[in-house]
Design a protein around this motif. Structure first.
Motif, PDB file in Angstrom:
ATOM      1  N   LYS A  75      10.025   8.612   1.550  1.00  0.00           N
ATOM      2  CA  LYS A  75      10.793   8.376   0.322  1.00  0.00           C
ATOM      3  C   LYS A  75      10.833   9.652  -0.524  1.00  0.00           C
ATOM      4  N   SER A  76       9.676  10.143  -0.942  1.00  0.00           N
ATOM      5  CA  SER A  76       9.587  11.401  -1.685  1.00  0.00           C
ATOM      6  C   SER A  76       9.023  12.473  -0.767  1.00  0.00           C
ATOM      7  N   ALA A  77       9.248  13.738  -1.131  1.00  0.00           N
ATOM      8  CA  ALA A  77       8.778  14.826  -0.271  1.00  0.00           C
ATOM      9  C   ALA A  77       8.503  16.075  -1.092  1.00  0.00           C
ATOM     10  N   LEU A  78       7.500  16.824  -0.643  1.00  0.00           N
ATOM     11  CA  LEU A  78       7.224  18.163  -1.150  1.00  0.00           C
ATOM     12  C   LEU A  78       7.205  19.109   0.041  1.00  0.00           C
ATOM     13  N   ILE A  79       7.614  20.356  -0.184  1.00  0.00           N
ATOM     14  CA  ILE A  79       7.396  21.413   0.806  1.00  0.00           C
ATOM     15  C   ILE A  79       6.588  22.489   0.103  1.00  0.00           C
ATOM     16  N   THR A  80       5.397  22.739   0.603  1.00  0.00           N
ATOM     17  CA  THR A  80       4.501  23.697  -0.033  1.00  0.00           C
ATOM     18  C   THR A  80       4.637  25.066   0.624  1.00  0.00           C
ATOM     19  N   SER A  81       4.179  26.092  -0.079  1.00  0.00           N
ATOM     20  CA  SER A  81       4.139  27.455   0.471  1.00  0.00           C
ATOM     21  C   SER A  81       5.475  27.895   1.034  1.00  0.00           C
ATOM     22  N   ILE A  82       6.527  27.725   0.245  1.00  0.00           N
ATOM     23  CA  ILE A  82       7.865  28.114   0.676  1.00  0.00           C
ATOM     24  C   ILE A  82       8.451  29.089  -0.343  1.00  0.00           C
ATOM     25  N   ASP A  83       8.974  30.204   0.143  1.00  0.00           N
ATOM     26  CA  ASP A  83       9.649  31.159  -0.744  1.00  0.00           C
ATOM     27  C   ASP A  83      11.073  30.668  -1.003  1.00  0.00           C
ATOM     28  N   VAL A  84      11.377  30.381  -2.260  1.00  0.00           N
ATOM     29  CA  VAL A  84      12.701  29.915  -2.646  1.00  0.00           C
ATOM     30  C   VAL A  84      13.333  30.980  -3.535  1.00  0.00           C
ATOM     31  N   ASP A  85      14.415  31.559  -3.063  1.00  0.00           N
ATOM     32  CA  ASP A  85      15.077  32.657  -3.781  1.00  0.00           C
ATOM     33  C   ASP A  85      14.080  33.766  -4.131  1.00  0.00           C
ATOM     34  N   LEU A 145       5.268   9.404   0.392  1.00  0.00           N
ATOM     35  CA  LEU A 145       5.312  10.817   0.027  1.00  0.00           C
ATOM     36  C   LEU A 145       4.709  11.628   1.164  1.00  0.00           C
ATOM     37  N   CYS A 146       5.421  12.656   1.614  1.00  0.00           N
ATOM     38  CA  CYS A 146       4.845  13.597   2.572  1.00  0.00           C
ATOM     39  C   CYS A 146       4.909  14.985   1.963  1.00  0.00           C
ATOM     40  N   TYR A 147       4.022  15.867   2.431  1.00  0.00           N
ATOM     41  CA  TYR A 147       3.973  17.215   1.847  1.00  0.00           C
ATOM     42  C   TYR A 147       3.594  18.257   2.900  1.00  0.00           C
ATOM     43  N   PRO A 148       4.522  18.527   3.823  1.00  0.00           N
ATOM     44  CA  PRO A 148       4.310  19.610   4.786  1.00  0.00           C
ATOM     45  C   PRO A 148       4.446  20.965   4.112  1.00  0.00           C
ATOM     46  N   ASN A 149       3.856  22.001   4.730  1.00  0.00           N
ATOM     47  CA  ASN A 149       4.194  23.348   4.299  1.00  0.00           C
ATOM     48  C   ASN A 149       5.535  23.732   4.942  1.00  0.00           C
ATOM     49  N   THR A 201       0.837  -1.199   0.000  1.00  0.00           N
ATOM     50  CA  THR A 201       0.000   0.000   0.000  1.00  0.00           C
ATOM     51  C   THR A 201       0.877   1.257   0.000  1.00  0.00           C
ATOM     52  N   THR A 202       0.518   2.238  -0.825  1.00  0.00           N
ATOM     53  CA  THR A 202       1.230   3.511  -0.883  1.00  0.00           C
ATOM     54  C   THR A 202       0.715   4.424   0.231  1.00  0.00           C
ATOM     55  N   ILE A 203       1.626   5.070   0.954  1.00  0.00           N
ATOM     56  CA  ILE A 203       1.250   5.907   2.091  1.00  0.00           C
ATOM     57  C   ILE A 203       1.573   7.372   1.785  1.00  0.00           C
ATOM     58  N   PHE A 204       0.532   8.218   1.809  1.00  0.00           N
ATOM     59  CA  PHE A 204       0.676   9.661   1.646  1.00  0.00           C
ATOM     60  C   PHE A 204       0.422  10.322   2.998  1.00  0.00           C
ATOM     61  N   VAL A 205       1.296  11.246   3.400  1.00  0.00           N
ATOM     62  CA  VAL A 205       1.156  11.879   4.714  1.00  0.00           C
ATOM     63  C   VAL A 205       1.180  13.401   4.571  1.00  0.00           C
ATOM     64  N   ASP A 206       0.110  14.034   5.036  1.00  0.00           N
ATOM     65  CA  ASP A 206       0.058  15.489   5.171  1.00  0.00           C
ATOM     66  C   ASP A 206       0.170  15.791   6.662  1.00  0.00           C
ATOM     67  N   PRO A 207       1.363  16.204   7.143  1.00  0.00           N
ATOM     68  CA  PRO A 207       1.568  16.398   8.584  1.00  0.00           C
ATOM     69  C   PRO A 207       1.001  17.733   9.056  1.00  0.00           C
ATOM     70  N   ILE A 208      -0.287  17.787   9.216  1.00  0.00           N
ATOM     71  CA  ILE A 208      -0.979  19.037   9.516  1.00  0.00           C
ATOM     72  C   ILE A 208      -0.651  19.506  10.937  1.00  0.00           C
ATOM     73  N   MET A 209      -0.004  20.669  11.036  1.00  0.00           N
ATOM     74  CA  MET A 209       0.392  21.188  12.346  1.00  0.00           C
ATOM     75  C   MET A 209       0.256  22.702  12.471  1.00  0.00           C
ATOM     76  N   GLY A 210       0.579  23.454  11.409  1.00  0.00           N
ATOM     77  CA  GLY A 210       0.554  24.904  11.536  1.00  0.00           C
ATOM     78  C   GLY A 210       0.899  25.595  10.235  1.00  0.00           C
ATOM     79  N   ASP A 211       1.085  26.905  10.314  1.00  0.00           N
ATOM     80  CA  ASP A 211       1.408  27.702   9.127  1.00  0.00           C
ATOM     81  C   ASP A 211       1.969  29.043   9.581  1.00  0.00           C
TER      82      ASP A 211
END
Length: 273
Positions: free
Chosen positions: A178-188, A139-143, A103-113
């Motif tokens: 294994k894979s990861a995204l970081i959302t809502s992040i200012d990069v350069d 795959l996880c995708y925290p902000n 089974t593929t596991i997707f995790v949104d670690p909801i904590m804050g912003d």
């Protein structure tokens, strides 16, 4: 050929289009059969400032016992808001069992912003719980805020460089995902989603334009669009871009709504996805 099935493990909000009530219509529209396991029952979105919440840990324990007895399973599991360390331990153990069966596991670690945890959340317990969830994730995708709490790295309101974003991603990977995204992040200096695809070994950065309007549930919308396209065979980068564009369009179409605390009325706009 039978479509792949997913289980949403998230809270269930009675008034407002967030969490499970935001994800379910999108995944159904994208053709993904969906089951739900509520982590708590919530009266309304937190944005109203007052709410009632009932944790459902005992129900979860009973449900999982029944599913094990009947050998029920899913092709994927997506986790969201988990209100306690004890519940996180139960869910992480279940996800680890299911991951062992493919089974593929997707995790949104909801904590804050915006550099802060959401009100009423105990930092130490919450971070430990979400690290436990990420340890079993494909795959996880925290902000950006959540990524900083999870990795112990400093939050910078001015954003980060590409190299610092990669460090944050590597910190998440060291926890177990294994894979990861970081959302809502200012990069350069550019609002972006930063990512790492384990199947290709590549980092990627996708810029976006911000609309200065806040709706609760946009993270859940992002999650549902992302997962729906991944389960339909799209690549991680393309699925991420689809999710970003979908959230942007939905916010733009609803930016003049008088009651934004209720979230976006998704059923009217599913066709834009």
């Amino acid at each position: 050929m039978t479509a792949k099935q997913i289980l949403i493990i998230n809270d269930l909000c009675s008034y407002g289009k967030v969490s499970t009530t935001a994800m379910l219509p999108i995944l159904s529209y994208l053709g993904v059969p969906t089951g739900i396991l509520p982590t708590s029952l919530v009266s309304n979105t937190f944005d109203y400032g007052k709410y009632s919440m009932l944790e459902t840990t005992k129900f979860i324990e009973g449900a999982l016992d029944s599913w094990r007895e009947f050998s029920f399973g899913f092709d994927a599991i997506a986790t969201g808001f988990i209100p306690s360390r004890h519940q996180a331990d139960i869910i992480a153990r279940y996800c680890r069992e299911e991951a062992g069966r493919g089974t593929t596991i997707f995790v949104d670690p909801i904590m804050g912003d915006e550099g802060q945890l959401y009100k009423g959340m105990a930092a130490d317990e919450l971070v430990v719980s979400m690290r436990e969830m990420i340890s079993v994730a494909d795959l996880c995708y925290p902000n950006y805020t959540e990524a900083c709490y999870l990795t112990g790295m400093e939050y910078n309101e001015d954003g980060v460089s590409r190299e610092k974003a990669k460090e944050l991603i590597d910190g998440l990977r060291s926890i177990g995902t294994k894979s990861a995204l970081i959302t809502s992040i200012d990069v350069d200096g550019q609002p972006s989603v930063a990512g790492y695809n384990a199947s290709t070994g590549e980092y990627f950065f996708l810029p976006f334009t911000e609309i200065p309007v806040h709706f609760p549930g946009t993270g859940d919308i992002f999650s549902a669009i992302l997962i729906g396209h991944l389960m339909n065979g799209m690549s991680l980068t393309d699925s991420t871009r689809k999710a970003m564009d979908g959230v942007y369009t939905l916010i733009d179409l609803n930016k003049n709504n008088p009651d934004k605390n209720r979230g976006i009325p998704l059923e009217r706009y599913l066709s834009v996805l």
